[in-house]
Write a protein that holds these residues in place. Structure first.
Motif, PDB file in Angstrom:
ATOM      1  N   THR A   1       0.868  -1.379   0.133  1.00 25.06           N
ATOM      2  CA  THR A   1       0.586  -0.320   0.421  1.00 25.06           C
ATOM      3  C   THR A   1       1.044   1.361   0.112  1.00 25.06           C
ATOM      4  O   THR A   1       0.739   2.451   0.191  1.00 25.06           O
ATOM      5  N   GLU A   2       2.213   1.198   0.182  1.00 27.97           N
ATOM      6  CA  GLU A   2       3.031   2.336   0.019  1.00 27.97           C
ATOM      7  C   GLU A   2       3.045   3.197   0.859  1.00 27.97           C
ATOM      8  O   GLU A   2       2.669   4.076   1.131  1.00 27.97           O
ATOM      9  N   GLU A   3       2.880   2.255   2.183  1.00 28.40           N
ATOM     10  CA  GLU A   3       2.659   3.161   3.430  1.00 28.40           C
ATOM     11  C   GLU A   3       2.941   4.612   3.915  1.00 28.40           C
ATOM     12  O   GLU A   3       3.066   5.464   3.761  1.00 28.40           O
ATOM     13  N   PRO A   4       5.021   4.633   3.517  1.00 27.12           N
ATOM     14  CA  PRO A   4       5.374   5.715   3.773  1.00 27.12           C
ATOM     15  C   PRO A   4       5.024   6.912   2.668  1.00 27.12           C
ATOM     16  O   PRO A   4       4.660   8.047   3.201  1.00 27.12           O
ATOM     17  N   LYS A   5       4.519   6.990   1.743  1.00 30.30           N
ATOM     18  CA  LYS A   5       3.571   7.465   0.615  1.00 30.30           C
ATOM     19  C   LYS A   5       1.848   8.721   0.798  1.00 30.30           C
ATOM     20  O   LYS A   5       1.933   9.136   0.715  1.00 30.30           O
ATOM     21  N   PHE A   6       1.994   7.001   1.578  1.00 30.82           N
ATOM     22  CA  PHE A   6      -0.052   6.851   1.484  1.00 30.82           C
ATOM     23  C   PHE A   6       0.057   6.597   3.271  1.00 30.82           C
ATOM     24  O   PHE A   6      -0.819   5.870   3.241  1.00 30.82           O
ATOM     25  N   PRO A   7      -0.039   7.553   4.114  1.00 33.82           N
ATOM     26  CA  PRO A   7       0.277   6.525   5.300  1.00 33.82           C
ATOM     27  C   PRO A   7      -0.995   6.422   5.812  1.00 33.82           C
ATOM     28  O   PRO A   7      -1.647   6.560   7.258  1.00 33.82           O
ATOM     29  N   THR A   8      -2.456   6.902   5.387  1.00 29.54           N
ATOM     30  CA  THR A   8      -3.757   6.933   6.637  1.00 29.54           C
ATOM     31  C   THR A   8      -4.654   6.607   4.958  1.00 29.54           C
ATOM     32  O   THR A   8      -4.872   6.718   3.817  1.00 29.54           O
TER      33      THR A   8
END
Length: 196
Positions: A97-104
């Motif tokens: 989910t590419e969490e660092p880039k899209f954290p929420t």
């Protein structure tokens, strides 16, 4: 020519009534806050071999119930907070989910026909329509929501809906060379309390 006393009284009554209507305050909306510790957002992801389930607490959430019965909701959770009970799997999900880039993950929506009942507990079912932002993508969603008033100040709202990982540009994770299903089930449970 003098007006009759009856006409004077009628004029006075109408003027007083008009002033009273102008001075009467409009009904204020009721504001509710999500109690994070008692609320959750759970995902279920199906694979040929098993079902993965992860849960996070919302970081913030607000609901506003307007006098006309319109319910406005805004909720946010951190992608990194989802816990499936397996740290390796959670790390893989954050990578997918590419969490660092899209954290929420965020939802904003509205429903109509919600009224504070006169007796408790009371249950209502509404269709919450809005926009889900996930993986940097915004998509319209509709959530059938069960709203339970335990009192005028305490409300529980639960719902289930499904999204497509591909619609949100998420590459489906694989296990043993087999990808998980595209459908992601989401279950919401929000405990709300009136107050700012």
């Amino acid at each position: 020519m003098k007006r009759s006393s009856l006409a004077v009284l009628a004029t006075l009554f109408l003027s007083t009534s008009a002033l009273a209507q102008e001075a009467a305050p409009a009904a204020a909306p009721r504001m509710y806050s999500v109690k994070s510790a008692d609320s959750s957002l759970t995902y279920r992801l199906k694979h040929k071999l098993h079902v993965v389930e992860g849960t996070a607490r919302p970081t913030e959430g607000k609901a506003r119930l307007m006098p006309d019965g319109t319910l406005q909701v805004a909720v946010r959770a951190n992608v990194a907070d989802f816990d499936s009970g397996n740290s390796n799997r959670d790390a893989h999900m954050k990578e997918a989910t590419e969490e660092p880039k899209f954290p929420t993950i965020e939802f904003k929506g509205t429903a109509s026909g919600v009224k504070v009942p006169t007796t408790f507990p009371a249950e209502q079912t509404v269709a919450l329509k809005g926009q889900l932002t996930f993986h940097g993508v915004k998509q319209p969603v509709e959530v059938p929501l069960k709203v339970v008033f335990t009192s005028a100040k305490d409300v529980t709202a639960t719902g289930n809906f499904q999204i497509s990982l591909e619609d949100f540009k998420v590459e489906r994770p694989s296990l043993l060379m087999v990808k998980v299903d595209d459908a992601l089930d989401l279950e919401t449970k929000f405990q709300l309390q009136e107050g700012k």
